[in-house]
Design an enzyme around this catalytic site. Structure first.
Site, PDB file in Angstrom:
ATOM      1  N   GLU A  36     -40.706  10.601 -16.138  1.00 15.24           N
ATOM      2  CA  GLU A  36     -42.129  10.871 -16.354  1.00 15.24           C
ATOM      3  C   GLU A  36     -42.443  12.353 -16.105  1.00 15.24           C
ATOM      4  OE1 GLU A  36     -43.584   6.591 -14.379  1.00 15.24           O
ATOM      5  OE2 GLU A  36     -43.485   8.402 -13.176  1.00 15.24           O
ATOM      6  N   ASP A 223     -45.791  -1.716 -19.754  1.00 17.09           N
ATOM      7  CA  ASP A 223     -45.477  -3.146 -19.873  1.00 17.09           C
ATOM      8  C   ASP A 223     -46.735  -3.956 -19.612  1.00 17.09           C
ATOM      9  OD1 ASP A 223     -44.294  -1.896 -17.154  1.00 17.09           O
ATOM     10  OD2 ASP A 223     -45.349  -3.750 -16.702  1.00 17.09           O
TER      11      ASP A 223
HETATM   12  N1  SAH Z   1     -35.891   0.261 -13.391  1.00 10.89           N
HETATM   13  C1  SAH Z   1     -36.843   1.376 -13.285  1.00 10.89           C
HETATM   14  C2  SAH Z   1     -37.606   1.228 -12.025  1.00 10.89           C
HETATM   15  C3  SAH Z   1     -38.793   2.086 -11.916  1.00 10.89           C
HETATM   16  S1  SAH Z   1     -39.960   1.432 -10.844  1.00 10.89           S
HETATM   17  C4  SAH Z   1     -36.081   2.674 -13.450  1.00 10.89           C
HETATM   18  O1  SAH Z   1     -35.861   3.081 -14.585  1.00 10.89           O
HETATM   19  O2  SAH Z   1     -35.675   3.329 -12.490  1.00 10.89           O
HETATM   20  C5  SAH Z   1     -41.390   1.463 -11.824  1.00 10.89           C
HETATM   21  C6  SAH Z   1     -42.184   2.726 -11.815  1.00 10.89           C
HETATM   22  O3  SAH Z   1     -43.114   2.629 -12.871  1.00 10.89           O
HETATM   23  C7  SAH Z   1     -43.016   2.920 -10.553  1.00 10.89           C
HETATM   24  O4  SAH Z   1     -43.154   4.294 -10.268  1.00 10.89           O
HETATM   25  C8  SAH Z   1     -44.365   2.266 -10.904  1.00 10.89           C
HETATM   26  O5  SAH Z   1     -45.484   3.010 -10.423  1.00 10.89           O
HETATM   27  C9  SAH Z   1     -44.404   2.235 -12.423  1.00 10.89           C
HETATM   28  N2  SAH Z   1     -44.627   0.898 -13.048  1.00 10.89           N
HETATM   29  C10 SAH Z   1     -44.520   0.670 -14.381  1.00 10.89           C
HETATM   30  N3  SAH Z   1     -44.781  -0.621 -14.664  1.00 10.89           N
HETATM   31  C11 SAH Z   1     -45.064  -1.236 -13.507  1.00 10.89           C
HETATM   32  C12 SAH Z   1     -45.399  -2.589 -13.144  1.00 10.89           C
HETATM   33  N4  SAH Z   1     -45.498  -3.561 -14.054  1.00 10.89           N
HETATM   34  N5  SAH Z   1     -45.594  -2.874 -11.852  1.00 10.89           N
HETATM   35  C13 SAH Z   1     -45.500  -1.908 -10.913  1.00 10.89           C
HETATM   36  N6  SAH Z   1     -45.180  -0.627 -11.192  1.00 10.89           N
HETATM   37  C14 SAH Z   1     -44.957  -0.280 -12.463  1.00 10.89           C
END
Ligand code: SAH
Length: 265
Positions: A36, A223
């Protein structure tokens, strides 16, 4: 205390204008994930700070530069030193917000990032939301008053003109330390009346309020939480396209803020 209209007080006031009276000048942007953050770094032509303003050894990274009339600092909490993944979540984001405010004394905090959205509340993939208020959905303390402390509701800086001019959606944000959502989380998110769900916003809001720095939250929907697709899968599938929309939105927001006072936002 000097009587009203006292001369020395008035002239002092003229020299050190209150932040509300002068254009916003220093901004700290907090972004949790490298995917991001880097598009924004490139778009605003920021440079990585080789002499960290943070304690030695922490993974937190500051990118900085002058963009139009603004001093911009983008803080990314970096990779977890042991596991090598982005330091997402409330603990890291609260720490970097605190350290960045202490070191850089910003006029304004912007927390930008991806989020889950609720289609039942009008969210679609790729939407950009300006957050009205933030609360937590995974801090359940069923004791009077502690329950409210756990929810930790905080208002974002009001930006009616920005929302109107950039034609952005507005909604409430609910924050928790999990990407998935338990039934208890869901009940709390509904109680919070949230349209978007993330893992940092309410923590940034807590620190910003403690240290009296106004904060804006820009969240891009990767999502839909109330769809059939598994969140992690949908998140990864949409991440690249949505971060492109996010970096465009952040640039437009920064362009809008440039030269303005808080009362004009
Ligand atoms: N597997 C991912 C994990 C990222 S965690 C990776 O590529 O490393 C998700 C990040 O996106 C967090 O910073 C959060 O703020 C945001 N985010 C996006 N969708 C989200 C959701 N449905 N619930 C909580 N956080 C979400």
């Amino acid at each position: 205390m000097a009587p009203p209209g006292d001369k020395s007080e008035a002239s002092e006031e003229a020299m050190v204008a209150e932040p509300e009276q002068r254009p916003i000048s220093t901004i700290v942007i907090i972004i949790a994930m490298q995917t991001e953050a880097l598009p924004v770094v490139n778009k605003l032509q920021l440079k990585e700070d080789p002499d960290s303003v943070f304690p030695p050894g922490v993974p937190w990274v500051r990118y900085y530069g002058t963009y139009k009339d603004l001093n911009i600092n983008l803080i990314w909490p970096g990779k977890d030193p042991t596991l090598g993944v982005d330091s997402v979540g409330t603990v890291s984001s609260a720490l970097v917000t605190y350290a960045a405010i202490q070191a850089l004394k910003p006029d304004l905090i912007i927390n930008a990032g991806t989020a889950g959205g609720f289609k039942a509340k009008g969210a679609n993939i790729g939407d950009i939301f300006v957050v009205l208020d933030c609360a937590f959905h995974d801090r359940r303390i069923p004791i009077p008053v502690f329950d409210l402390y756990g929810i930790g509701l905080r208002k974002a800086c009001e930006t009616p003109n920005l929302v109107k001019e950039l034609n952005l959606k507005v909604g409430k944000l609910s924050t928790g330390d999990s990407l998935d959502m338990t039934q208890q989380d869901e009940a709390s998110i509904i109680a919070n009346d949230a349209t978007v769900k993330d893992m940092e916003g309410a923590a940034v809001a807590y620190v910003a309020e403690l240290l009296k720095v106004p904060a804006i939250f820009i969240k891009a929907v990767t999502d839909l939480v109330d769809s059939d697709k598994p969140t992690a899968e949908e998140f990864l599938q949409n991440l690249a396209a949505v971060t492109a929309a996010l970096d465009q939105a952040v640039e437009l927001v920064i362009d809008f803020i440039n030269g303005k006072r808080f009362s004009q936002l």
